[in-house]
Scaffold this active site. Structure first.
Site, PDB file in Angstrom:
ATOM      1  N   GLU A   1       5.319   2.787  -0.380  1.00  0.00           N
ATOM      2  CA  GLU A   1       3.997   3.416  -0.416  1.00  0.00           C
ATOM      3  C   GLU A   1       3.486   3.543  -1.854  1.00  0.00           C
ATOM      4  OE1 GLU A   1       1.782   7.204   1.725  1.00  0.00           O
ATOM      5  OE2 GLU A   1       3.717   7.526   0.769  1.00  0.00           O
TER       6      GLU A   1
ATOM      7  N   GLY B   1       9.282  12.662  -4.583  1.00  0.00           N
ATOM      8  CA  GLY B   1      10.236  13.660  -4.106  1.00  0.00           C
ATOM      9  C   GLY B   1      11.003  13.135  -2.917  1.00  0.00           C
ATOM     10  N   ALA B   2      10.280  12.459  -2.014  1.00  0.00           N
ATOM     11  CA  ALA B   2      10.876  11.868  -0.831  1.00  0.00           C
ATOM     12  C   ALA B   2       9.844  10.914  -0.232  1.00  0.00           C
ATOM     13  CB  ALA B   2      11.287  12.941   0.175  1.00  0.00           C
ATOM     14  N   MET B   3      10.279  10.107   0.752  1.00  0.00           N
ATOM     15  CA  MET B   3       9.385   9.146   1.388  1.00  0.00           C
ATOM     16  C   MET B   3       9.685   9.086   2.875  1.00  0.00           C
ATOM     17  SD  MET B   3       6.913   7.082   1.236  1.00  0.00           S
ATOM     18  CE  MET B   3       6.289   6.299   2.732  1.00  0.00           C
ATOM     19  N   GLU B   4       8.619   9.184   3.680  1.00  0.00           N
ATOM     20  CA  GLU B   4       8.743   9.381   5.119  1.00  0.00           C
ATOM     21  C   GLU B   4       8.971   8.112   5.918  1.00  0.00           C
ATOM     22  OE1 GLU B   4       4.179   9.291   4.250  1.00  0.00           O
ATOM     23  OE2 GLU B   4       5.994  10.002   3.271  1.00  0.00           O
ATOM     24  N   ASN B   5       9.788   7.183   5.441  1.00  0.00           N
ATOM     25  CA  ASN B   5      10.092   5.981   6.198  1.00  0.00           C
ATOM     26  C   ASN B   5      10.638   6.381   7.577  1.00  0.00           C
ATOM     27  OD1 ASN B   5       9.828   4.525   3.602  1.00  0.00           O
ATOM     28  ND2 ASN B   5      11.811   5.446   3.183  1.00  0.00           N
TER      29      ASN B   5
ATOM     30  N   HIS C   1       8.786  18.633   5.284  1.00  0.00           N
ATOM     31  CA  HIS C   1       7.585  17.827   5.001  1.00  0.00           C
ATOM     32  C   HIS C   1       7.758  16.405   5.525  1.00  0.00           C
ATOM     33  CE1 HIS C   1       4.001  16.933   2.379  1.00  0.00           C
ATOM     34  NE2 HIS C   1       4.500  15.707   2.494  1.00  0.00           N
ATOM     35  N   GLU C   2       8.883  15.792   5.205  1.00  0.00           N
ATOM     36  CA  GLU C   2       9.088  14.395   5.609  1.00  0.00           C
ATOM     37  C   GLU C   2       9.248  14.266   7.111  1.00  0.00           C
ATOM     38  OE1 GLU C   2       8.389  12.332   3.305  1.00  0.00           O
ATOM     39  OE2 GLU C   2       8.354  13.975   1.868  1.00  0.00           O
TER      40      GLU C   2
ATOM     41  N   HIS D   1       6.034  14.211   8.966  1.00  0.00           N
ATOM     42  CA  HIS D   1       5.376  12.905   8.908  1.00  0.00           C
ATOM     43  C   HIS D   1       5.795  11.977  10.038  1.00  0.00           C
ATOM     44  CE1 HIS D   1       2.967  12.770   5.308  1.00  0.00           C
ATOM     45  NE2 HIS D   1       3.945  13.079   4.502  1.00  0.00           N
TER      46      HIS D   1
END
Length: 853
Positions: free
Chosen positions: A140, A274-278, A310-311, A314
């Site tokens: 992203e 911080g993180a990624m919602e894959n 949060h992730e 998503h």
């Protein structure tokens, strides 16, 4: 489609819709030793109209062979050309492609880069001192094209069947569960993963490396694991606990099952965000996932819960239903912020998460008080334009206006609208207005009209409050730090959902024009923005304000007290209220017991301490000590056995405020004792005290202290403690130590994901700041090359502290001649905030000298 979406659809950056992807078969062979990869993509596509050309995205790839397979099975050779500037792969066919289902085959290769985007390399050193390499992804907003040729736009959803070829002893992970592992006879294996649901390319993930996985936790049929580097398995139980809770909580809230069969939470040593919602394979910074709850501050523990929540939010809002184009990115992130807070508030009610959000929301207020603010949603011509959306206006303001709407409509009615929206658009794409329409349908309220005024224009209102007997008059005008009556934007109006409490009786009113009147009868106490969830500031008439201020502890909730302080401080920065009046208001909070209120007060005290003239500073320190000291004396340095977590956190806030802002020598001595005790036995000192003591010691530290901090940063087994000591290096006042730290930021001693934040801290250091700025100018090109693109504007946030006229002029001149194209608006905001701070220093520096006697 709204106006913003229409503009984006016709943008030259959009791919043509003549050929659309349906299913990707991806076969990737990363070589971790050589930092390269090879791949083959077989993409089932739908030709929607006759064409001689297929256009998709590719960047930083070498295309080796391309062909098409027709619906009848015939092979068609095609010519290909890479347009590097536009990041496109253009295929030209010798004959017309007729409408129907074709298959595109592409052979390609690329490099595992060090920029923490696309398919990149991450490194870690094990407990024996051996360095290892991981191949991982961050797609992203538009970097999937750096990993494989694709239609890299969010509305071009497709399914993905991924196969990774890796050494036989090497684990591999992707979005779907592993379904097969086939030895290839050459020391490698082909690991195949189950096909995903239809999703956008920016959610694709693959991770290869010597990692370990926890035993899966069964969460109502969903397998939940944490993936981590060896030796950190003991730091995983808390994330599993949070993850299991949130999966169940979100499933119930949304009324829709989790859209995958497994969920891996993967800790990556080098990670820009911080993180990624894959979907099914969420990637995190280690500090946002791996944690020992007994060894960290309450805030550090809360951050892990926040990010995991949060992730996972998503997985539904963003992954199952996805924005149509990048102008809708704000809604993905704002809603995930809203849901993160709601979920963590349910997970740990004692943390009072909506109360502590007040401090985070203040950062959004600060940016939105500038002429250079932006609407939450704005036209996005290209994915690069979306980079500017990853800021406090998207996350904190966006989450705030959603909370404001929820509180105005009621929790159950708001949730009904969310469920309707997700059900209508599951597995597809949507626009912002689709959400408002769904909530409007579920509630019967004019939601689109209300929210359009908050989403499509920047800024926020100042709600004036006056009373004449039973009549309460509410007015609105735009609030700005530097108002400009000639600017038409200053005449903006909002549909303001106002919550009012009169003698404990709650009511609501929609302030949809310049003014409205409310009957409050003979109520003795009237609170506007009751509950504190409105994203606006309140200016009470003097008599009303004086009444509230003198009875704040009795009649206002902690959130309302914090807002009273923050609203008054904003008026100081706007030159509507003298700083001396703010200090007088602050005196009334000496008996305060709430941590959020003290944190709200601590920030302005720190800002004032920076700008008071040298001769006045010692007198200001006395003021701070007299205000804050009694609160720490009441708590003492030692937590009581039955003390709650927020009180422990408050103790840390008070210690830091007294020791740094108040320059309290007694607190500084006690902090050194506490820090020495912590080094001898970390378990013997409360983590909140230890973290505060660390900052205090750094602020008056010696070179010997610096060496201890540096060693602790390098050797700590705790991700949070290591980062704590790293950031503390930016707090030492000595210029020579600051220069050492700056030099480290351009070496492998500090990961590129962390270095920009350390530079930011050094820029904000009163003594070291000018030296740090000179260093940034001298090493600008190297920093831009070394650090992740999204970290540069965050690093430059530190320049707002360089608030002398001379420094500000130099900063503006340099940044004007060295543009940051991925964050033009953010840099504009930094420079305006710097002008606000310069004006504040010039105006109040001398005024306070006559007040602080």
């Amino acid at each position: 489609m709204n106006e913003t979406g229409t503009a984006a659809l016709h943008s030259d950056s959009r791919l043509p819709r003549t050929v659309l992807p349906h299913r990707y078969e991806l076969h990737l062979e990363p070589d971790l030793g050589a930092s390269t990869f090879r791949g083959h993509a077989a993409v089932s596509v739908e030709v929607t109209q006759p064409t001689h050309e297929v256009v998709l995205n590719a960047a930083e790839l070498v295309i080796e062979e391309v062909h098409l397979v027709a619906p009848d099975g015939g092979r068609l050779e095609v010519a290909h050309a890479l347009d590097e500037a536009r990041e496109r792969l253009v295929l030209t066919t010798p004959t017309t492609l007729d409408p129907g289902r074709w298959t595109l085959h592409v052979e390609f290769r690329g490099e595992l880069n060090d920029k923490l985007k696309g398919f990149y390399r991450s490194v870690f050193t094990d407990q024996q001192g051996v360095e290892h390499v991981i191949a991982t992804t961050q797609m992203e907003p538009a970097d999937a094209r750096r990993a494989f040729p694709c239609w890299d736009e969010p509305d071009m959803k497709a399914t993905f069947a991924v196969t990774l070829v890796v050494p036989e002893d090497m684990p591999a992970y992707s979005n779907g569960p592993e379904i097969a592992s086939t030895p290839l006879g050459d020391g490698r294996k082909a690991v195949a993963f189950a096909e995903t649901i239809a999703m956008s390319t920016y959610l694709v993930a693959f991770v290869v490396g010597p990692l370990e996985a926890t035993e899966p936790v069964d969460v109502d049929g969903v397998e939940l694991r944490v993936i981590h580097v060896p030796g950190k398995g003991h730091l995983t139980p808390y994330a599993l606990e949070v993850g299991a809770f949130c999966l169940r909580w979100f499933t119930e809230y949304y009324g829709i099952a989790y859209p995958e069969t497994k969920c891996d939470l993967i800790a990556i040593p080098d990670f820009a965000a911080g993180a990624m919602e894959n979907l099914g394979a969420i990637t995190f910074r280690e500090t946002a996932l791996l944690v020992d709850p007994d060894g960290v501050t309450r805030l550090e523990l809360e951050r892990v819960a926040d990010v995991v929540a949060h992730e996972l939010a998503h997985m539904w809002f963003g992954d199952l239903v996805t924005m149509r184009w990048w102008n809708g990115l704000w809604l993905n992130e704002a809603f995930a912020t809203f849901m993160e807070l709601a979920a963590v508030d349910a997970f740990r009610p004692a943390w009072q998460r909506w109360v502590s959000f007040t401090n985070e929301r203040a950062a959004a207020f600060a940016v939105d008080s500038l002429a250079g603010t932006r609407p939450i949603e704005f036209p996005v011509a290209s994915p690069e334009d979306a980079e500017g959306m990853f800021d406090v206006l998207t996350y904190q303001k966006g989450g705030s206006v959603l909370r404001m709407l929820e509180q105005y409509l009621g929790t159950d009615r708001f949730r009904a609208g969310i469920r309707l929206y997700l059900t209508k658009h599951a597995h597809g794409n949507a626009e912002t207005t689709d959400l408002w329409d769904a909530i409007e349908e579920a509630t019967g309220e004019p939601v689109r009209a209300i929210m359009d005024s908050w989403i499509f224009q920047g800024g926020y209102p100042l709600v004036g409050v006056e009373r004449d007997g039973p009549h309460l008059t509410l007015t609105q005008q735009r609030f700005r730090f530097l108002p400009d009556p000639t600017d038409p934007a200053d005449q903006a109006e909002w549909s303001v959902p106002v919550m009012i409490e009169a003698d404990g009786v709650a009511s609501r009113v929609l302030l949809a024009g310049p003014q409205t009147t409310v009957d409050v009868g003979d109520a003795q106490v009237v609170v506007v923005n009751a509950g504190g969830h409105g994203f606006y500031r309140t200016r009470y008439a003097p008599a009303l304000l004086a009444s509230l201020a003198s009875n704040a502890q009795r009649v206002l909730t902690p959130v309302e007290r914090a807002i009273l302080l923050d609203d008054t401080w904003s008026a100081v920065l706007a030159d509507d209220v003298p700083a001396a009046d703010f200090l007088e208001l602050a005196r009334g909070f000496a008996d305060e017991t709430d941590r959020t209120v003290w944190a709200t007060l601590a920030s302005p005290l720190g800002a004032i301490e920076r700008i008071v003239e040298t001769g006045t500073r010692s007198r200001f320190h006395v003021f701070v000590r007299e205000l804050v000291g009694p609160a720490l004396q009441r708590l003492t340095w030692e937590p009581a056995p039955d003390e709650d977590e927020l009180t422990r956190q408050l103790r840390g806030t008070l210690i830091a405020t007294l020791g740094i802002t108040g320059d309290d020598s007694g607190v500084q001595r006690h902090a050194r004792v506490a820090h020495d005790a912590y080094l001898a036995d970390p378990a013997g000192v409360d983590p909140n005290v230890a973290a505060a003591a660390l900052g205090v010691v750094a602020s008056v530290g010696t070179e010997a202290d610096y060496e201890i901090f540096l060693d602790r940063y390098r050797t700590s087994p705790s991700p949070q403690e290591s980062l704590r000591y790293l950031h503390a290096l930016g707090g030492f006042p000595q210029i020579d130590l600051g220069e050492r730290t700056l030099a480290m930021c351009l070496t492998s001693d500090v990961r590129s994901q962390n270095a920009p934040f350390l530079v930011m801290a050094l820029l904000a250091n009163r003594e070291v700041g000018p030296t740090a700025w000179s260093f940034v100018k001298e090493h600008w090109e190297e920093m831009c090359e070394r650090y992740p693109d999204n970290a540069i504007p965050r690093m430059l946030g530190g320049v707002v502290a360089l608030s002398t006229e001379e420094s500000a002029a130099d900063v503006a001149a340099f940044l004007n001649s060295h543009p940051v194209p991925q964050a033009t608006k953010t840099i504009e905001q930094h420079l305006e905030r710097l002008r606000v701070n310069v004006a504040f220093r010039m105006r109040e520096g001398r005024r306070l000298a006559s007040v602080l006697t």
